[in-house]
Design an enzyme around this catalytic site. Structure first.
Site, mmCIF file in Angstrom:
data_model
loop_
_atom_site.group_PDB
_atom_site.id
_atom_site.type_symbol
_atom_site.label_atom_id
_atom_site.label_comp_id
_atom_site.label_asym_id
_atom_site.label_seq_id
_atom_site.Cartn_x
_atom_site.Cartn_y
_atom_site.Cartn_z
ATOM 1 N N ASN A 1 0.814 -1.234 0.000
ATOM 2 C CA ASN A 1 0.000 0.000 0.000
ATOM 3 C C ASN A 1 0.840 1.274 0.000
ATOM 4 O O ASN A 1 0.410 2.299 -0.515
ATOM 5 C CB ASN A 1 -1.037 -0.014 1.129
ATOM 6 C CG ASN A 1 -0.440 -0.178 2.495
ATOM 7 O OD1 ASN A 1 0.734 -0.518 2.637
ATOM 8 N ND2 ASN A 1 -1.227 0.053 3.520
ATOM 9 N N CYS B 1 -3.334 1.202 6.759
ATOM 10 C CA CYS B 1 -3.623 0.544 8.039
ATOM 11 C C CYS B 1 -4.105 1.543 9.075
ATOM 12 O O CYS B 1 -4.599 1.155 10.126
ATOM 13 C CB CYS B 1 -2.388 -0.202 8.528
ATOM 14 S SG CYS B 1 -0.947 0.834 8.507
ATOM 15 N N GLU C 1 8.161 2.932 14.540
ATOM 16 C CA GLU C 1 8.990 3.364 13.407
ATOM 17 C C GLU C 1 8.917 4.880 13.305
ATOM 18 O O GLU C 1 7.913 5.493 13.680
ATOM 19 C CB GLU C 1 8.483 2.710 12.125
ATOM 20 C CG GLU C 1 8.642 1.211 12.166
ATOM 21 C CD GLU C 1 8.360 0.560 10.828
ATOM 22 O OE1 GLU C 1 7.225 0.649 10.348
ATOM 23 O OE2 GLU C 1 9.304 -0.005 10.256
#
Ligand code: ADP
Length: 486
Positions: free
Chosen positions: A155, A290, A464
């Protein structure tokens, strides 16, 4: 695809700093046309082995470089991405489908990770600790984890790699990447930019493959004892599998998994801002993120007005190939993705939801879907228990703050959550009570390299981006120096 630098369109394996052809290849499809755009080489377990061997050699050199050298390399990569923004965006749109403007935005976002971690490379600080005895000194150093592996989704074919590769390079690690089967070309273009950079051969390798190869390649990466860390972005199902596989070699694992984001609009919200928030959060990338709003709860007092204003905005979206200048929403990635959205809409309607607009595949055919709005979507529907991952917004009314916070938290996932309110006390209360790794208050767009991205519960492990993203790539070493004779 018209590229000004045709050298960025790579289709071979990139192992140990070299492009390696292979007779075994698979088709990469443009989701807007269904046409094959490239035949990409399929990696094997032997390719993984060769990549890891090269990565070990390169990492031993790289860990001894200065932070300034690593900073310069990363800043150079950021510049290279920006210099090739148009070509990289064209490649990304061709294999992934998102509108060109969004693809270009993703390239800038990816460059942002290289820029951010270039800066952070010089701040991998240690500690000194007041000692427990007079003759000792206690130190803490942060050292590179070593060789890492990354498995990434389709994605965000460029940015999801950048946010793993950049901190790995900054920390002094090497990385072997298995990109998503649908979008290997963006990964290989990035590899070409790494090949042109002042970075040791083998520090970054790309082992692509089709869906049938994924589990073999994944297993080879997870079981290899020379790989000390796995960073994965993808579904919770595959994440759990990889976590189990990594147990045998006790690897460090970072997982960025599925979400089921609640998006809450209180009566006191700025409705225009809330509608802007839903539009970006639900329809960007055709809803295939997400952190997309998945369950949209709207308080009873503004429910009807919110519905009609959102309806207008949804009908104004322009569905078309990402490469066409006017398109604001592209196709879904695959037929399976389209079927899932259809199934969610059908299921919600069968449980009493009302269809306001859309609800069906687009007349363009292929994997285009008409942007959709449903109201009165019940909590028992699939739209509330699974990620729809498509351009279908479902609204659910609520009455009280306590009721909606309980509903929002009633999921095994906890990645992103959003709410809109102008009440200051409520903004603190609700953001503290939501069980999620990230909260957007009065905004639907939260991702940026400076901030820690990640989830709680079954949405993942680790973070992250931000300075915390670098911690994932370093091990702490405690050094006790004794005998100092006092
Ligand atoms: P999605 O449903 O969004 O494609 P996946 O979790 O299936 O999410 O895919 C994300 C990444 O995980 C892709 O690179 C895919 O190839 C990879 N993958 C899928 N299945 C496995 C597996 N069994 N082992 C290792 N990697 C896998």
């Amino acid at each position: 695809m018209q590229l000004s630098d045709a050298g960025l369109l790579k289709t071979d394996l990139f192992i140990g700093g070299r492009w390696s052809p292979s007779n075994a290849r698979y088709d990469v499809i443009d989701p807007a046309t269904g046409q094959t755009i490239a035949e990409v080489a399929r990696a094997t377990e032997e390719s993984v082995d060769a990549a890891v061997t090269a990565a070990q050699v390169a990492q031993r050199k790289w860990r001894d470089t200065t932070a300034t050298q690593r900073r310069d390399a990363l800043a150079g990569l950021a510049d290279a991405l920006l210099a090739h923004e148009a070509d990289l965006a064209a490649i990304l749109t061709a294999e992934q489908g998102k509108p060109l403007a969004e693809a270009a935005g993703e390239i800038r976002y990816a460059a942002g990770f290289f820029r951010w971690f270039a800066e952070e490379a010089r701040r991998v600080y240690g500690e000194t600790i007041p000692a427990h005895r007079p003759d000792a000194r206690l130190l803490v150093q942060r050292q590179p984890v070593g060789v890492g592996a990354a498995i990434t989704p389709w994605n965000f074919p460029s940015a999801m790699i950048a946010r793993k590769l950049a901190p790995a390079i900054a920390a002094g690690c090497a990385l072997v990447l298995k990109p998503a089967e649908d979008t290997p070309l963006s990964a290989l273009a990035l590899a070409e930019l790494v090949a042109r950079a002042d970075i040791p051969s083998g520090l970054f390798s790309v082992v692509a493959g089709n869906r049938d190869d994924a589990s073999r390649l994944g297993t080879a990466l997870c079981l290899d004892p020379r790989i000390r860390k796995l960073s994965f972005t993808g579904s919770t199902r595959v994440g759990k599998l990889l976590l189990e596989q990594c147990a045998s070699t006790v690897k460090r694992v970072s997982l960025e998994l599925g979400g089921n984001a609640p998006f809450i609009v209180f009566d006191d919200a700025d409705l225009e801002a809330a509608i802007d928030g839903v539009m970006v959060c639900k329809f960007r990338n055709s809803g295939q993120t997400c952190v997309s709003a998945n369950r949209i709860y709207v308080q009873a007092g503004v429910y009807d007005e919110f519905t009609s204003r959102l309806h207008e905005r949804i009908d104004a979206l322009v569905v078309g190939p990402g490469a066409d200048a006017g398109s604001t929403i592209g196709p879904l990635i695959t037929t399976a993705a389209l079927k899932k959205v259809e199934q969610h809409v059908t299921d919600a309607r069968s449980q009493g939801a009302k269809l306001i607009t859309g609800g069906k595949p687009h007349q363009r055919g292929g994997t285009f879907f008409v942007p959709t709005l449903l109201t009165d979507v019940p909590d028992s529907s699939l739209m509330h228990s699974e990620e729809t991952f498509g351009p279908a917004a479902g609204l659910t009314p609520f009455n009280t703050e306590a009721e909606v916070v309980q509903a929002a938290n009633d999921t095994p996932y906890g990645l992103a959550a959003y709410f809109f309110t102008t009440d200051l006390a409520r903004s603190w209360r609700v953001s503290e009570n939501l069980e999620s790794g990230m909260v957007g208050v009065n905004t639907g767009l939260i991702s940026t390299p400076e901030a820690p991205f990640g989830g709680v519960k079954e949405s993942g492990l680790g973070r992250e981006g931000s300075r915390h993203g670098l911690d994932e790539w370093t091990d702490i070493k405690y050094v006790c120096v004794g005998g100092l004779g006092q």
